[in-house]
Design a protein around this motif. Structure first.
Motif, mmCIF file in Angstrom:
data_model
loop_
_atom_site.group_PDB
_atom_site.id
_atom_site.type_symbol
_atom_site.label_atom_id
_atom_site.label_comp_id
_atom_site.label_asym_id
_atom_site.label_seq_id
_atom_site.Cartn_x
_atom_site.Cartn_y
_atom_site.Cartn_z
ATOM 1 N N ALA A 61 8.687 -43.343 -14.730
ATOM 2 C CA ALA A 61 7.610 -43.826 -14.029
ATOM 3 C C ALA A 61 7.565 -43.088 -12.611
ATOM 4 O O ALA A 61 6.708 -42.857 -12.182
ATOM 5 N N CYS A 62 8.951 -43.019 -12.118
ATOM 6 C CA CYS A 62 8.921 -42.176 -10.642
ATOM 7 C C CYS A 62 8.645 -40.764 -10.856
ATOM 8 O O CYS A 62 7.968 -40.369 -9.917
ATOM 9 N N PHE A 63 9.018 -40.127 -11.813
ATOM 10 C CA PHE A 63 8.989 -38.796 -11.935
ATOM 11 C C PHE A 63 7.158 -38.608 -11.801
ATOM 12 O O PHE A 63 6.741 -37.745 -11.167
ATOM 13 N N ASN A 64 6.428 -39.423 -12.704
ATOM 14 C CA ASN A 64 5.060 -39.348 -12.765
ATOM 15 C C ASN A 64 4.341 -39.521 -11.611
ATOM 16 O O ASN A 64 3.307 -39.005 -11.046
ATOM 17 N N LEU A 65 4.754 -40.603 -10.627
ATOM 18 C CA LEU A 65 4.452 -40.945 -9.663
ATOM 19 C C LEU A 65 4.682 -40.040 -8.418
ATOM 20 O O LEU A 65 3.686 -39.501 -7.389
ATOM 21 N N VAL A 66 5.729 -39.275 -8.301
ATOM 22 C CA VAL A 66 5.877 -38.256 -7.483
ATOM 23 C C VAL A 66 4.983 -37.091 -7.647
ATOM 24 O O VAL A 66 4.481 -36.463 -6.655
ATOM 25 N N ALA A 67 4.890 -36.860 -9.059
ATOM 26 C CA ALA A 67 4.011 -35.605 -9.217
ATOM 27 C C ALA A 67 2.365 -36.156 -8.803
ATOM 28 O O ALA A 67 1.529 -35.191 -8.200
ATOM 29 N N LEU A 74 -0.049 -35.830 -0.615
ATOM 30 C CA LEU A 74 1.009 -36.661 -0.099
ATOM 31 C C LEU A 74 2.664 -36.307 -0.223
ATOM 32 O O LEU A 74 2.692 -35.568 -1.389
ATOM 33 N N SER A 75 3.516 -36.269 0.461
ATOM 34 C CA SER A 75 4.709 -35.734 0.140
ATOM 35 C C SER A 75 5.687 -36.836 -0.017
ATOM 36 O O SER A 75 6.142 -37.854 0.808
ATOM 37 N N ALA A 76 5.876 -36.986 -1.458
ATOM 38 C CA ALA A 76 6.868 -38.011 -2.056
ATOM 39 C C ALA A 76 8.263 -37.387 -2.202
ATOM 40 O O ALA A 76 8.418 -36.423 -3.034
ATOM 41 N N VAL A 113 10.468 -42.739 -3.094
ATOM 42 C CA VAL A 113 10.344 -43.292 -4.334
ATOM 43 C C VAL A 113 11.528 -43.569 -5.133
ATOM 44 O O VAL A 113 12.561 -42.744 -5.357
ATOM 45 N N ILE A 114 11.870 -44.878 -4.990
ATOM 46 C CA ILE A 114 13.363 -45.493 -5.531
ATOM 47 C C ILE A 114 12.976 -45.903 -7.086
ATOM 48 O O ILE A 114 12.138 -46.551 -7.289
ATOM 49 N N GLN A 115 14.093 -45.581 -8.042
ATOM 50 C CA GLN A 115 13.981 -46.085 -9.202
ATOM 51 C C GLN A 115 15.230 -46.669 -9.638
ATOM 52 O O GLN A 115 16.332 -46.138 -9.204
#
Ligand code: AMP
Length: 457
Positions: free
Chosen positions: A355-361, A368-370, A345-347
């Motif tokens: 938003a990226c933090f949220n998404l990775v979690a 899934l491994s993000a 995930v690129i921010q």
């Protein structure tokens, strides 16, 4: 200024670097796969044990106990009494610890035989050289509570299969011998002592001592003078009793049936006192140097009783992991690459970072491994990191996407991309990953500067 020095791992030890992980995992997983497939349960014992566990089993007169033990000194003296106070050593091998654990956990009450396997580091203060280290790894397999000779053959065959699975079996051979039992061994000890006695002066000092204490150990001394005398020494096999001979005959017949290539080696006594009957090692046919086996093992029918347990016949083997790895490398065997993460995930910008933090979690929660690298701000750097991580997909969230609650899903292999809603990412990504190889991609040089990338969006 602190003094500059060359930091190195201790002599005879080595680090296992991330670049070697695929190789190590390949070997470990191959052993694990076969072991669990054949009903072996995993047993991990501590790295250190009471000295007695090993000295009793391996034998006081062996090289390992006499010269190669690492003692554990505790920095803080605890108020302990009894055997384990000052007598801890780093384990030099696995079998004796397995026997200790079998007795401690009452495994004799489990359905017999008990089949166990382990994978871990062992420690011997040997003179380091290629393939011989002070900390080395072994994968071991043990069967306790079974004296059937076909079990010996099947255990050797399992080792043979593991080597086949790894792709390195060609050109290997099993050296095999029978060490006899407490009924026939005393006769051999006498014959051996009678042979060596006239040559006593030519022996190394340790062997002069061994001659009275444990003459069998003369056969695995590495000193040149002792090696020379060994050539004409009487052979154990000529002294073994009818029952041992019959046991050995069935082992060999079974190996013939299983198609295992072996060589009868009358001088193979291995470096431990606990062996009875079958002993074996696997080595390359063209490599006759002692100390070069990929692994070995044997029966230890008397060991449980020696530890105060019920008479329990047993057999085991240990595979030398570094030696297997050296062979894989020498033969240039292709190793399966490690699975890569599912997405990077690129921010770009503060809002996107959140938003990226949220998404990775969220992706992580869904299995899934993000990956992400929030410390980096530039698109180019993050794309390079994604490329190096070998992922197939990246999710890009810039200022605009953060506002729109969208993200750009980029397929790094096909160089295509689509805009999707952040709320749909898990579903869409799961769909895109279906049927796609999870193997790590070889990195490509990404030639993307931020402007041209934004334009192409
Ligand atoms: P052993 O525990 O002596 O029966 O050894 C079993 C296998 O472990 C050997 O055949 C080697 O492959 C490996 N091995 C034993 N000692 C070492 C060592 N010092 N360094 C690397 N591998 C070893």
């Amino acid at each position: 200024m602190p003094e500059k020095r060359d930091w190195r791992s201790p002599r005879g030890t080595h680090d296992i670097l991330p670049e070697n992980e695929a190789l190590w995992r390949y070997v470990r997983d191959t052993i694990a796969h076969r072991a669990s497939g054949f009903g072996y349960g995993r047993l991990e014992t501590p790295i250190f044990e009471e000295r007695d566990v090993f000295s009793k089993a391996i034998g006081e007169a062996t090289d390992i106990i006499q010269k190669e033990m690492f003692e554990v000194r505790r920095a803080i003296e605890e108020k302990e009494t009894g055997a384990d106070r000052d007598n801890l050593i780093l384990r030099p091998e696995g079998t004796a610890a397995v026997v200790r654990a079998y007795l401690e956990h009452g495994m004799h009450t489990w359905p017999q035989p008990v089949k166990l396997w382990y994978f871990g580091p062992m420690f011997r203060a040997e003179r380091p050289q290629r393939g011989r280290y002070r900390q080395f790894w072994q994968g071991g397999l043990e069967i306790l509570g079974d004296d059937d000779p076909t079990t010996d053959a099947l255990l050797i065959y399992l080792f043979w299969q593991i080597l086949g699975d790894l792709g390195i079996r060609e050109g290997l051979i099993v050296d095999i011998n029978s060490m006899g039992c407490p009924t026939c061994r005393p006769k051999y000890r006498k014959t051996l002592t009678a042979y060596y006695q006239p040559h006593q002066e030519k022996l190394c000092p340790a062997c002069q001592n061994r001659l009275t204490k444990n003459p069998l150990r003369l056969l695995d001394c590495k000193e040149e003078a002792c090696q020379n005398l060994k050539k004409d020494a009487p052979q154990l096999f000529d002294s073994i009793c009818t029952a041992c001979r019959e046991h050995f005959r069935i082992v060999l017949e079974s190996l013939d049936e299983l198609g295992v290539v072996y060589n009868l080696k009358a001088t193979l006594v291995r470096g431990f006192d606990y062996y009875t009957r079958t002993t074996f090692e696997i080595r390359a046919i063209d490599d006759t140097r002692s100390q070069n086996a990929l692994g070995g093992g044997g029966r230890y029918d008397g060991l449980l009783e020696q530890f105060g347990g019920k008479a329990t016949p047993a057999i085991g083997l240990a595979i030398g992991i570094e030696r297997v790895i050296l062979r894989l490398q020498d033969l240039n065997i292709a190793i399966p690459s490690l699975p890569a993460g599912d997405v990077f995930v690129i921010q770009l910008g503060e809002r996107a970072k959140k938003a990226c933090f949220n998404l990775v979690a969220r992706l992580g929660d869904q299995g899934l491994s993000a990956l992400c690298q929030p410390g980096k701000d530039s698109l180019k750097t993050q794309l390079r990191l994604a490329d190096r991580a070998g992922v197939r997909f990246t999710l890009i969230i810039g200022q605009r996407e953060a506002l729109d609650e969208t993200a750009i899903l980029r397929n790094m292999v096909e160089a295509t991309q689509e805009t999707i809603m952040q709320s749909e990412i898990v579903e869409v990504l799961t769909e895109r990953l279906r049927g796609v190889s999870r193997a790590r991609r070889e990195p490509t040089i990404i030639d993307t500067d931020e402007e041209s990338f934004s334009e192409s969006r």
